[in-house]
Motif scaffolding. Structure first.
Motif, PDB file in Angstrom:
ATOM      1  N   LYS A 267      -4.428  -8.803  -8.062  1.00 21.64           N
ATOM      2  CA  LYS A 267      -3.798  -9.101  -9.355  1.00 21.64           C
ATOM      3  C   LYS A 267      -4.228  -8.124 -10.443  1.00 21.64           C
ATOM      4  CE  LYS A 267      -2.825 -13.944  -8.581  1.00 21.64           C
ATOM      5  NZ  LYS A 267      -3.076 -15.320  -8.978  1.00 21.64           N
ATOM      6  N   ASP A 268      -5.424  -7.532 -10.274  1.00 25.42           N
ATOM      7  CA  ASP A 268      -5.877  -6.525 -11.230  1.00 25.42           C
ATOM      8  C   ASP A 268      -4.968  -5.303 -11.111  1.00 25.42           C
ATOM      9  OD1 ASP A 268      -7.961  -8.176 -11.900  1.00 25.42           O
ATOM     10  OD2 ASP A 268      -9.456  -7.109 -10.705  1.00 25.42           O
ATOM     11  N   GLY A 269      -4.378  -4.906 -12.194  1.00 25.24           N
ATOM     12  CA  GLY A 269      -3.506  -3.741 -12.187  1.00 25.24           C
ATOM     13  C   GLY A 269      -2.035  -4.090 -12.119  1.00 25.24           C
ATOM     14  N   LEU A 270      -1.718  -5.302 -11.728  1.00 29.59           N
ATOM     15  CA  LEU A 270      -0.305  -5.668 -11.658  1.00 29.59           C
ATOM     16  C   LEU A 270       0.311  -5.819 -13.051  1.00 29.59           C
ATOM     17  CD1 LEU A 270      -0.181  -8.163  -8.663  1.00 29.59           C
ATOM     18  CD2 LEU A 270       0.794  -5.874  -8.777  1.00 29.59           C
ATOM     19  N   GLU A 271      -0.539  -6.066 -14.066  1.00 32.25           N
ATOM     20  CA  GLU A 271      -0.013  -6.166 -15.434  1.00 32.25           C
ATOM     21  C   GLU A 271       0.595  -4.830 -15.866  1.00 32.25           C
ATOM     22  OE1 GLU A 271      -3.801  -6.457 -15.369  1.00 32.25           O
ATOM     23  OE2 GLU A 271      -3.283  -8.234 -14.234  1.00 32.25           O
ATOM     24  N   GLN A 272       0.039  -3.730 -15.345  1.00 33.54           N
ATOM     25  CA  GLN A 272       0.554  -2.396 -15.655  1.00 33.54           C
ATOM     26  C   GLN A 272       1.677  -2.002 -14.685  1.00 33.54           C
ATOM     27  OE1 GLN A 272      -2.940  -2.707 -15.060  1.00 33.54           O
ATOM     28  NE2 GLN A 272      -3.430  -2.979 -17.221  1.00 33.54           N
ATOM     29  N   LYS A 273       2.151  -2.961 -13.916  1.00 33.48           N
ATOM     30  CA  LYS A 273       3.232  -2.764 -12.950  1.00 33.48           C
ATOM     31  C   LYS A 273       2.864  -1.768 -11.850  1.00 33.48           C
ATOM     32  CE  LYS A 273       5.783  -5.569 -15.257  1.00 33.48           C
ATOM     33  NZ  LYS A 273       5.584  -6.947 -14.924  1.00 33.48           N
ATOM     34  N   LYS A 274       1.584  -1.689 -11.542  1.00 34.41           N
ATOM     35  CA  LYS A 274       1.125  -0.856 -10.434  1.00 34.41           C
ATOM     36  C   LYS A 274       1.046  -1.732  -9.186  1.00 34.41           C
ATOM     37  CE  LYS A 274      -1.557   2.336 -13.213  1.00 34.41           C
ATOM     38  NZ  LYS A 274      -2.851   2.980 -13.413  1.00 34.41           N
TER      39      LYS A 274
ATOM     40  N   PRO B 291      -3.775  -1.685  -6.788  1.00 35.53           N
ATOM     41  CA  PRO B 291      -4.288  -3.041  -6.539  1.00 35.53           C
ATOM     42  C   PRO B 291      -4.275  -3.409  -5.054  1.00 35.53           C
ATOM     43  CG  PRO B 291      -2.712  -3.071  -8.340  1.00 35.53           C
ATOM     44  CD  PRO B 291      -2.665  -1.702  -7.749  1.00 35.53           C
ATOM     45  N   ALA B 292      -3.244  -2.980  -4.338  1.00 37.33           N
ATOM     46  CA  ALA B 292      -3.176  -3.283  -2.905  1.00 37.33           C
ATOM     47  C   ALA B 292      -4.312  -2.584  -2.162  1.00 37.33           C
ATOM     48  CB  ALA B 292      -1.821  -2.852  -2.342  1.00 37.33           C
ATOM     49  N   GLU B 293      -4.623  -1.362  -2.538  1.00 37.21           N
ATOM     50  CA  GLU B 293      -5.726  -0.624  -1.898  1.00 37.21           C
ATOM     51  C   GLU B 293      -7.070  -1.290  -2.191  1.00 37.21           C
ATOM     52  OE1 GLU B 293      -5.930   1.866   0.262  1.00 37.21           O
ATOM     53  OE2 GLU B 293      -3.754   2.036   0.372  1.00 37.21           O
ATOM     54  N   LYS B 294      -7.259  -1.741  -3.426  1.00 36.48           N
ATOM     55  CA  LYS B 294      -8.526  -2.394  -3.786  1.00 36.48           C
ATOM     56  C   LYS B 294      -8.710  -3.719  -3.048  1.00 36.48           C
ATOM     57  CE  LYS B 294      -9.108  -0.452  -8.392  1.00 36.48           C
ATOM     58  NZ  LYS B 294      -9.145  -0.733  -9.838  1.00 36.48           N
ATOM     59  N   ALA B 295      -7.617  -4.405  -2.787  1.00 38.12           N
ATOM     60  CA  ALA B 295      -7.681  -5.711  -2.134  1.00 38.12           C
ATOM     61  C   ALA B 295      -7.648  -5.614  -0.607  1.00 38.12           C
ATOM     62  CB  ALA B 295      -6.520  -6.580  -2.612  1.00 38.12           C
ATOM     63  N   ALA B 296      -7.203  -4.489  -0.086  1.00 44.57           N
ATOM     64  CA  ALA B 296      -6.977  -4.347   1.355  1.00 44.57           C
ATOM     65  C   ALA B 296      -8.176  -4.725   2.227  1.00 44.57           C
ATOM     66  CB  ALA B 296      -6.494  -2.933   1.687  1.00 44.57           C
TER      67      ALA B 296
ATOM     68  N   ARG C  92       0.828  -1.212   0.000  1.00 40.98           N
ATOM     69  CA  ARG C  92       0.000   0.000   0.000  1.00 40.98           C
ATOM     70  C   ARG C  92       0.860   1.258   0.000  1.00 40.98           C
ATOM     71  NH1 ARG C  92      -4.799  -0.909   4.310  1.00 40.98           N
ATOM     72  NH2 ARG C  92      -5.829   0.752   3.144  1.00 40.98           N
ATOM     73  N   ALA C  93       2.034   1.167   0.594  1.00 39.06           N
ATOM     74  CA  ALA C  93       2.957   2.299   0.608  1.00 39.06           C
ATOM     75  C   ALA C  93       3.775   2.384  -0.680  1.00 39.06           C
ATOM     76  CB  ALA C  93       3.891   2.197   1.814  1.00 39.06           C
ATOM     77  N   GLY C  94       3.684   1.352  -1.519  1.00 37.12           N
ATOM     78  CA  GLY C  94       4.442   1.333  -2.769  1.00 37.12           C
ATOM     79  C   GLY C  94       5.895   0.961  -2.592  1.00 37.12           C
ATOM     80  N   ASN C  95       6.222   0.318  -1.491  1.00 34.65           N
ATOM     81  CA  ASN C  95       7.606  -0.027  -1.185  1.00 34.65           C
ATOM     82  C   ASN C  95       7.966  -1.465  -1.564  1.00 34.65           C
ATOM     83  OD1 ASN C  95       8.046   2.527  -0.143  1.00 34.65           O
ATOM     84  ND2 ASN C  95       7.402   1.922   1.905  1.00 34.65           N
ATOM     85  N   ILE C  96       7.281  -2.006  -2.543  1.00 35.60           N
ATOM     86  CA  ILE C  96       7.575  -3.348  -3.034  1.00 35.60           C
ATOM     87  C   ILE C  96       7.397  -3.330  -4.547  1.00 35.60           C
ATOM     88  CG2 ILE C  96       5.209  -4.174  -2.720  1.00 35.60           C
ATOM     89  CD1 ILE C  96       6.363  -6.901  -1.899  1.00 35.60           C
ATOM     90  N   ARG C  97       8.202  -4.057  -5.228  1.00 34.50           N
ATOM     91  CA  ARG C  97       8.087  -4.115  -6.697  1.00 34.50           C
ATOM     92  C   ARG C  97       6.883  -4.942  -7.094  1.00 34.50           C
ATOM     93  NH1 ARG C  97      14.412  -4.910  -8.191  1.00 34.50           N
ATOM     94  NH2 ARG C  97      15.024  -2.820  -7.540  1.00 34.50           N
ATOM     95  N   ALA C  98       6.316  -4.612  -8.228  1.00 35.26           N
ATOM     96  CA  ALA C  98       5.121  -5.305  -8.712  1.00 35.26           C
ATOM     97  C   ALA C  98       5.382  -6.798  -8.891  1.00 35.26           C
ATOM     98  CB  ALA C  98       4.635  -4.680 -10.015  1.00 35.26           C
ATOM     99  N   ALA C  99       6.556  -7.146  -9.424  1.00 30.08           N
ATOM    100  CA  ALA C  99       6.865  -8.561  -9.653  1.00 30.08           C
ATOM    101  C   ALA C  99       6.945  -9.325  -8.332  1.00 30.08           C
ATOM    102  CB  ALA C  99       8.179  -8.695 -10.425  1.00 30.08           C
ATOM    103  N   ALA C 100       7.534  -8.718  -7.321  1.00 31.37           N
ATOM    104  CA  ALA C 100       7.629  -9.377  -6.021  1.00 31.37           C
ATOM    105  C   ALA C 100       6.251  -9.510  -5.382  1.00 31.37           C
ATOM    106  CB  ALA C 100       8.569  -8.589  -5.102  1.00 31.37           C
ATOM    107  N   PHE C 101       5.453  -8.461  -5.483  1.00 28.59           N
ATOM    108  CA  PHE C 101       4.105  -8.495  -4.927  1.00 28.59           C
ATOM    109  C   PHE C 101       3.271  -9.568  -5.619  1.00 28.59           C
ATOM    110  CE2 PHE C 101      -0.171  -6.270  -4.379  1.00 28.59           C
ATOM    111  CZ  PHE C 101      -0.304  -6.631  -3.045  1.00 28.59           C
ATOM    112  N   GLU C 102       3.401  -9.655  -6.926  1.00 28.34           N
ATOM    113  CA  GLU C 102       2.668 -10.663  -7.684  1.00 28.34           C
ATOM    114  C   GLU C 102       3.114 -12.074  -7.307  1.00 28.34           C
ATOM    115  OE1 GLU C 102       1.104 -11.392 -12.227  1.00 28.34           O
ATOM    116  OE2 GLU C 102       2.939 -10.254 -11.937  1.00 28.34           O
ATOM    117  N   ALA C 103       4.405 -12.260  -7.097  1.00 26.75           N
ATOM    118  CA  ALA C 103       4.924 -13.579  -6.703  1.00 26.75           C
ATOM    119  C   ALA C 103       4.385 -13.984  -5.329  1.00 26.75           C
ATOM    120  CB  ALA C 103       6.448 -13.562  -6.691  1.00 26.75           C
ATOM    121  N   ILE C 104       4.337 -13.039  -4.410  1.00 31.19           N
ATOM    122  CA  ILE C 104       3.810 -13.334  -3.074  1.00 31.19           C
ATOM    123  C   ILE C 104       2.331 -13.680  -3.153  1.00 31.19           C
ATOM    124  CG2 ILE C 104       3.336 -12.354  -0.801  1.00 31.19           C
ATOM    125  CD1 ILE C 104       5.937 -10.680  -1.197  1.00 31.19           C
TER     126      ILE C 104
END
Length: 148
Positions: free
Chosen positions: A110-117, A121-126, A35-47
């Motif tokens: 996962k929605d929005g991670l394709e655009q590397k955001k 996506p974290a806010e929508k899922a929170a 949510r703070a944007g302190n993680i890369r999209a690829a890492a967030f998607e992998a988790i």
């Protein structure tokens, strides 16, 4: 037969603890970072992918082991007519709710991670991840009550 019951109970407790723990860890440690944007999209998607796979496997194992335990320890009458039976039925309902919340949250994340955001996506899922964390706590409380 006692060995099978012991194995089923052990697997049930281990998987339940790992699943609730992973949901709580994600909600408390990973989600705020995303949510703070302190993680890369690829890492967030992998988790998220690992959480999704782990959650699905856990749901299946909990269903199989829990079904075995309920079938060998309870009758329909004791499930619906006793305090312990009510705790078991409550646990079953909470597992379904946990599964649904994690699936919905993972889909939203996962929605929005394709655009590397990551933040959006974290806010929508929170809300769904946080709801899943609350349900996980209630599951642990329910399990503790069943141990008495």
């Amino acid at each position: 037969m006692a060995l099978i019951d012991t194995v089923m109970a052990t697997v049930h407790l281990l998987v339940g603890g790992l699943w609730t723990g992973s949901v709580l860890f994600f909600a408390v440690a990973v989600l705020p970072t995303a949510r703070a944007g302190n993680i890369r999209a690829a890492a967030f998607e992998a988790i998220i992918s690992r959480l999704t796979m782990g959650s699905r496997i856990a749901a299946l194992l909990m269903f199989v082991t829990g079904g075995h335990l309920a079938g060998t320890r309870y009758t329909v009458g004791s499930l619906t007519g006793s305090g312990r039976g009510h705790l078991v039925l409550t646990m079953l309902a909470l597992w379904f709710v946990l599964t649904a919340l994690v699936e919905i949250a993972n889909g939203r994340a996962k929605d929005g991670l394709e655009q590397k955001k990551v933040r959006t996506p974290a806010e929508k899922a929170a809300p769904f991840y946080l709801g899943a964390a609350v349900v996980a706590v209630f599951l642990l409380i329910d399990a503790g009550l069943l141990l008495n």
